[in-house]
Motif scaffolding. Structure first.
Motif, mmCIF file in Angstrom:
data_model
loop_
_atom_site.group_PDB
_atom_site.id
_atom_site.type_symbol
_atom_site.label_atom_id
_atom_site.label_comp_id
_atom_site.label_asym_id
_atom_site.label_seq_id
_atom_site.Cartn_x
_atom_site.Cartn_y
_atom_site.Cartn_z
ATOM 1 N N SER A 63 52.422 47.726 55.733
ATOM 2 C CA SER A 63 51.700 47.894 57.021
ATOM 3 C C SER A 63 50.569 46.853 56.838
ATOM 4 N N LEU A 64 49.846 46.546 55.557
ATOM 5 C CA LEU A 64 48.873 45.790 55.198
ATOM 6 C C LEU A 64 49.255 44.284 55.394
ATOM 7 N N LYS A 65 50.423 43.987 54.825
ATOM 8 C CA LYS A 65 50.954 42.654 54.976
ATOM 9 C C LYS A 65 51.148 42.209 56.568
ATOM 10 N N LYS A 66 51.760 43.261 57.200
ATOM 11 C CA LYS A 66 51.698 42.885 58.497
ATOM 12 C C LYS A 66 50.559 42.800 59.140
ATOM 13 N N ASP A 150 40.106 37.573 51.168
ATOM 14 C CA ASP A 150 40.239 36.409 51.836
ATOM 15 C C ASP A 150 41.635 36.199 52.170
ATOM 16 N N LEU A 151 41.744 36.237 53.441
ATOM 17 C CA LEU A 151 43.142 36.212 54.197
ATOM 18 C C LEU A 151 43.712 34.857 53.696
ATOM 19 N N TYR A 152 43.194 33.786 53.780
ATOM 20 C CA TYR A 152 44.004 32.384 53.185
ATOM 21 C C TYR A 152 44.782 32.890 51.960
ATOM 22 N N HIS A 153 43.963 33.328 50.814
ATOM 23 C CA HIS A 153 44.592 33.644 49.725
ATOM 24 C C HIS A 153 45.826 34.736 49.729
ATOM 25 N N CYS A 155 47.449 35.458 52.361
ATOM 26 C CA CYS A 155 48.624 35.350 53.130
ATOM 27 C C CYS A 155 49.216 34.175 52.504
ATOM 28 N N SER A 156 48.754 33.481 51.449
ATOM 29 C CA SER A 156 49.422 32.400 51.016
ATOM 30 C C SER A 156 50.412 32.939 49.788
ATOM 31 N N GLU A 157 50.426 33.955 49.618
ATOM 32 C CA GLU A 157 51.414 34.438 48.609
ATOM 33 C C GLU A 157 52.460 35.439 48.959
ATOM 34 N N VAL A 170 48.514 42.883 44.468
ATOM 35 C CA VAL A 170 47.462 41.674 45.000
ATOM 36 C C VAL A 170 46.595 41.452 43.758
ATOM 37 N N LEU A 171 46.225 42.291 43.156
ATOM 38 C CA LEU A 171 45.066 42.275 42.106
ATOM 39 C C LEU A 171 46.218 41.319 40.910
ATOM 40 N N ILE A 172 47.469 41.678 40.442
ATOM 41 C CA ILE A 172 47.878 40.677 39.509
ATOM 42 C C ILE A 172 48.188 39.342 39.954
ATOM 43 N N ARG A 173 48.547 39.332 41.162
ATOM 44 C CA ARG A 173 49.014 38.075 41.455
ATOM 45 C C ARG A 173 47.709 37.028 41.956
ATOM 46 N N LEU A 174 46.905 37.571 42.512
ATOM 47 C CA LEU A 174 45.558 36.848 42.846
ATOM 48 C C LEU A 174 44.585 36.656 41.719
ATOM 49 N N VAL A 175 44.325 37.884 41.357
ATOM 50 C CA VAL A 175 43.035 37.633 40.312
ATOM 51 C C VAL A 175 43.842 37.438 38.771
ATOM 52 N N GLY A 176 44.953 38.010 38.505
ATOM 53 C CA GLY A 176 45.352 37.707 37.332
ATOM 54 C C GLY A 176 46.208 36.408 37.077
ATOM 55 N N LYS A 177 47.120 36.192 38.239
ATOM 56 C CA LYS A 177 48.081 34.829 37.855
ATOM 57 C C LYS A 177 47.349 33.567 38.480
ATOM 58 N N ASN A 178 46.767 33.792 39.578
ATOM 59 C CA ASN A 178 46.060 32.650 40.437
ATOM 60 C C ASN A 178 44.415 32.498 39.864
ATOM 61 N N ASN A 179 43.897 33.365 39.128
ATOM 62 C CA ASN A 179 42.471 33.407 38.598
ATOM 63 C C ASN A 179 41.561 33.221 39.781
ATOM 64 N N CYS A 180 41.947 33.999 40.907
ATOM 65 C CA CYS A 180 41.052 34.158 42.202
ATOM 66 C C CYS A 180 39.927 34.812 41.777
ATOM 67 N N SER A 181 38.939 34.724 42.599
ATOM 68 C CA SER A 181 37.490 35.395 42.261
ATOM 69 C C SER A 181 37.673 36.830 42.462
ATOM 70 N N LEU A 182 37.063 37.763 41.905
ATOM 71 C CA LEU A 182 36.840 39.258 42.075
ATOM 72 C C LEU A 182 35.423 39.645 41.926
ATOM 73 N N HIS A 183 35.095 40.409 42.900
ATOM 74 C CA HIS A 183 33.913 41.024 42.958
ATOM 75 C C HIS A 183 34.113 42.727 43.131
#
Length: 190
Positions: A63-66, A150-153, A155-157, A170-183
């Motif tokens: 549902s969230l992905k949609k 951030d929807l760009y990040h 929706c790019s995965e 989401v945390l594993i792929r964006l923050v762990g794998k892609n080193n995206c920022s987290l707050h």
């Protein structure tokens, strides 16, 4: 920043409408409700609200992905998610929106010293510890659904999880794998 609010809902409680009214009393930001096959189906009309529906229960992640894909196609840049069961205080919405828009993921951090059942404290602390190790960043409340993306990040995965595990993925792929920022920000524990 061009944000929207996304609320996944499956057989939401009777006070769901109050949640929407409380949100509307705080902000006029567009709301996207994704009905995950509720029985009966959700029927709501509200100012600046879009209702998406799954014909059958597909899971929170699905549902969230949609909803993310819909929001991204509608040119929203960020999405704040919160649960339909009033577990998250809508008065904290602006705190999520005030965080620098360049931050990829903002997660609510609840205080677990309150009257939370022991098994939920244990489950959350264990999962948060494991995800912190995987992501190489301290994650205090990995199970909190009150977040800003951030929807760009996001929706790019390509994500594979369709249930509650999606939020961990989401945390594993964006923050762990892609080193995206987290707050992480303090929110009220309900």
């Amino acid at each position: 920043m061009n944000p929207t609010i996304i609320i996944p809902a499956y057989n939401p409680p009777v006070y769901f409408i109050k949640l929407l009214e409380d949100i509307r009393g705080i902000t006029s930001i567009p709301i996207v409700v994704i009905d995950d096959g509720s029985n009966p189906i959700i029927k709501i009309k509200h100012d600046n609200l879009t209702l998406l529906q799954n014909n059958e229960n597909k899971g929170k992640g699905y549902s969230l992905k949609k909803a993310f894909d819909y929001a991204y196609k509608m040119d929203f840049t960020h999405a704040v998610t919160l649960d339909a069961d009033f577990q998250h205080d809508p008065n904290s919405l602006n705190n999520f929106l005030e965080i620098n828009e360049d931050i990829s993921v903002v997660i609510g951090k609840r205080n677990f010293n309150h009257n939370m059942p022991l098994h939920r404290k244990f489950s959350n602390s264990t999962t948060s510890f494991i995800l912190s190790c995987i992501c190489r960043k301290m994650i205090y409340d990995s199970q909190c659904g009150f977040r800003r993306y951030d929807l760009y990040h996001v929706c790019s995965e390509k994500f594979t999880e369709n249930g509650f595990q999606f939020e961990s993925e989401v945390l594993i792929r964006l923050v762990g794998k892609n080193n995206c920022s987290l707050h992480q920000i303090e929110i009220q524990t309900i």
